[in-house]
Design a protein around this motif. Sequence first.
Motif, PDB file in Angstrom:
ATOM      1  N   LEU A 179      -8.204  -7.790   6.856  1.00 36.71           N
ATOM      2  CA  LEU A 179      -7.810  -8.298   5.545  1.00 36.71           C
ATOM      3  C   LEU A 179      -7.163  -7.194   4.705  1.00 36.71           C
ATOM      4  N   HIS A 180      -7.742  -6.003   4.704  1.00 37.36           N
ATOM      5  CA  HIS A 180      -7.167  -4.887   3.941  1.00 37.36           C
ATOM      6  C   HIS A 180      -5.780  -4.516   4.468  1.00 37.36           C
ATOM      7  N   HIS A 181      -5.638  -4.539   5.778  1.00 36.40           N
ATOM      8  CA  HIS A 181      -4.335  -4.237   6.375  1.00 36.40           C
ATOM      9  C   HIS A 181      -3.303  -5.276   5.932  1.00 36.40           C
ATOM     10  N   ALA A 182      -3.663  -6.553   5.998  1.00 40.80           N
ATOM     11  CA  ALA A 182      -2.753  -7.634   5.593  1.00 40.80           C
ATOM     12  C   ALA A 182      -2.407  -7.534   4.112  1.00 40.80           C
ATOM     13  N   GLU A 183      -3.384  -7.254   3.278  1.00 45.26           N
ATOM     14  CA  GLU A 183      -3.128  -7.115   1.846  1.00 45.26           C
ATOM     15  C   GLU A 183      -2.173  -5.948   1.574  1.00 45.26           C
ATOM     16  N   GLY A 184      -2.327  -4.870   2.319  1.00 45.58           N
ATOM     17  CA  GLY A 184      -1.428  -3.726   2.174  1.00 45.58           C
ATOM     18  C   GLY A 184       0.002  -4.089   2.555  1.00 45.58           C
ATOM     19  N   LEU A 185       0.156  -4.845   3.639  1.00 41.82           N
ATOM     20  CA  LEU A 185       1.484  -5.296   4.051  1.00 41.82           C
ATOM     21  C   LEU A 185       2.142  -6.127   2.966  1.00 41.82           C
ATOM     22  N   VAL A 186       1.378  -7.055   2.418  1.00 37.15           N
ATOM     23  CA  VAL A 186       1.919  -7.954   1.392  1.00 37.15           C
ATOM     24  C   VAL A 186       2.275  -7.182   0.129  1.00 37.15           C
ATOM     25  N   GLU A 187       1.412  -6.274  -0.287  1.00 36.77           N
ATOM     26  CA  GLU A 187       1.694  -5.484  -1.487  1.00 36.77           C
ATOM     27  C   GLU A 187       2.955  -4.644  -1.301  1.00 36.77           C
ATOM     28  N   GLN A 188       3.104  -4.029  -0.142  1.00 32.94           N
ATOM     29  CA  GLN A 188       4.290  -3.225   0.135  1.00 32.94           C
ATOM     30  C   GLN A 188       5.540  -4.107   0.141  1.00 32.94           C
ATOM     31  N   ALA A 189       5.460  -5.257   0.789  1.00 35.41           N
ATOM     32  CA  ALA A 189       6.612  -6.166   0.839  1.00 35.41           C
ATOM     33  C   ALA A 189       6.953  -6.687  -0.549  1.00 35.41           C
ATOM     34  N   ALA A 190       5.951  -7.045  -1.327  1.00 32.86           N
ATOM     35  CA  ALA A 190       6.196  -7.552  -2.678  1.00 32.86           C
ATOM     36  C   ALA A 190       6.822  -6.471  -3.552  1.00 32.86           C
ATOM     37  N   GLY A 191       6.346  -5.245  -3.427  1.00 34.53           N
ATOM     38  CA  GLY A 191       6.915  -4.137  -4.201  1.00 34.53           C
ATOM     39  C   GLY A 191       8.372  -3.907  -3.849  1.00 34.53           C
ATOM     40  N   ALA A 192       8.685  -3.962  -2.559  1.00 34.58           N
ATOM     41  CA  ALA A 192      10.075  -3.785  -2.130  1.00 34.58           C
ATOM     42  C   ALA A 192      10.942  -4.925  -2.648  1.00 34.58           C
ATOM     43  N   LEU A 193      10.396  -6.117  -2.662  1.00 31.09           N
ATOM     44  CA  LEU A 193      11.151  -7.279  -3.134  1.00 31.09           C
ATOM     45  C   LEU A 193      11.452  -7.180  -4.624  1.00 31.09           C
ATOM     46  N   VAL A 194      10.458  -6.806  -5.411  1.00 35.76           N
ATOM     47  CA  VAL A 194      10.657  -6.665  -6.857  1.00 35.76           C
ATOM     48  C   VAL A 194      11.682  -5.569  -7.129  1.00 35.76           C
ATOM     49  N   GLU A 195      11.548  -4.449  -6.432  1.00 40.82           N
ATOM     50  CA  GLU A 195      12.470  -3.328  -6.634  1.00 40.82           C
ATOM     51  C   GLU A 195      13.897  -3.691  -6.239  1.00 40.82           C
ATOM     52  N   GLU A 196      14.037  -4.388  -5.129  1.00 45.44           N
ATOM     53  CA  GLU A 196      15.361  -4.736  -4.597  1.00 45.44           C
ATOM     54  C   GLU A 196      16.046  -5.826  -5.414  1.00 45.44           C
ATOM     55  N   SER A 197      15.305  -6.878  -5.759  1.00 45.38           N
ATOM     56  CA  SER A 197      15.951  -8.056  -6.327  1.00 45.38           C
ATOM     57  C   SER A 197      15.469  -8.451  -7.713  1.00 45.38           C
ATOM     58  N   GLY A 198      14.346  -7.885  -8.128  1.00 44.74           N
ATOM     59  CA  GLY A 198      13.777  -8.288  -9.411  1.00 44.74           C
ATOM     60  C   GLY A 198      12.932  -9.548  -9.317  1.00 44.74           C
ATOM     61  N   LEU A 199      12.862 -10.159  -8.133  1.00 44.08           N
ATOM     62  CA  LEU A 199      12.057 -11.360  -7.949  1.00 44.08           C
ATOM     63  C   LEU A 199      10.592 -11.000  -7.801  1.00 44.08           C
ATOM     64  N   LYS A 200       9.745 -11.771  -8.423  1.00 43.96           N
ATOM     65  CA  LYS A 200       8.308 -11.600  -8.231  1.00 43.96           C
ATOM     66  C   LYS A 200       7.846 -12.709  -7.281  1.00 43.96           C
ATOM     67  N   PRO A 201       7.464 -12.355  -6.067  1.00 40.73           N
ATOM     68  CA  PRO A 201       7.135 -13.378  -5.075  1.00 40.73           C
ATOM     69  C   PRO A 201       5.734 -13.951  -5.259  1.00 40.73           C
ATOM     70  N   ALA A 202       5.550 -15.151  -4.740  1.00 34.55           N
ATOM     71  CA  ALA A 202       4.204 -15.688  -4.555  1.00 34.55           C
ATOM     72  C   ALA A 202       3.672 -15.042  -3.277  1.00 34.55           C
ATOM     73  N   ILE A 203       2.387 -14.770  -3.231  1.00 38.70           N
ATOM     74  CA  ILE A 203       1.795 -14.067  -2.094  1.00 38.70           C
ATOM     75  C   ILE A 203       0.648 -14.889  -1.532  1.00 38.70           C
ATOM     76  N   THR A 204       0.648 -15.029  -0.209  1.00 37.78           N
ATOM     77  CA  THR A 204      -0.416 -15.757   0.468  1.00 37.78           C
ATOM     78  C   THR A 204      -0.871 -14.956   1.677  1.00 37.78           C
ATOM     79  N   VAL A 205      -2.187 -14.814   1.819  1.00 42.27           N
ATOM     80  CA  VAL A 205      -2.780 -14.205   3.007  1.00 42.27           C
ATOM     81  C   VAL A 205      -3.744 -15.245   3.568  1.00 42.27           C
ATOM     82  N   ARG A 206      -3.505 -15.642   4.814  1.00 48.81           N
ATOM     83  CA  ARG A 206      -4.358 -16.666   5.421  1.00 48.81           C
ATOM     84  C   ARG A 206      -4.707 -16.274   6.849  1.00 48.81           C
ATOM     85  N   GLY A 207      -5.890 -16.669   7.242  1.00 47.38           N
ATOM     86  CA  GLY A 207      -6.343 -16.439   8.601  1.00 47.38           C
ATOM     87  C   GLY A 207      -6.300 -17.717   9.404  1.00 47.38           C
TER      88      GLY A 207
END
Length: 151
Positions: free
Chosen positions: A58-86
Amino acid sequence: MRIYLVVIDDTPEAAIALRFAARRAVKTGGGVEILTLLPPQEFIAFGGVQATIEEEALHHAEGLVEQAAGALVEESGLKPAITVRGGEGPRIIRDMIAANPDIAALVLGAAASGAPGALVTHFTGADAGALSVPVMIVPGSLTSEQIDRLS
């Protein structure tokens, strides 16, 4: 609002798919939802070990999502919805699409060489015609400049 659903993992092609989806969302006035899947864990008889393994995943997945969301905001200004599911990836994706009529496309990255990836294989195989939205497959060999030009 048109939402592009992107599945993120540790692969380089996932980052390429996210960039493509973000650029399409900006151009169409849409949004991006980032999904990270937690693979089902093998059952281990010792409960404490099982809980530790699941917590680490779960921590690994959350880290992936946070990194991807940060890159998305920086690149495009979009704030994404985030979902982590098993669970089983294809089933989770189908359920998310069925539950959210704003999802306009599933965006997946294909590996630059070799097998394209489990989700790409699944959604271009037996389930190719079963989804209610298009599947966009972004080749993992594209450069940032190519993605910018194509999106």
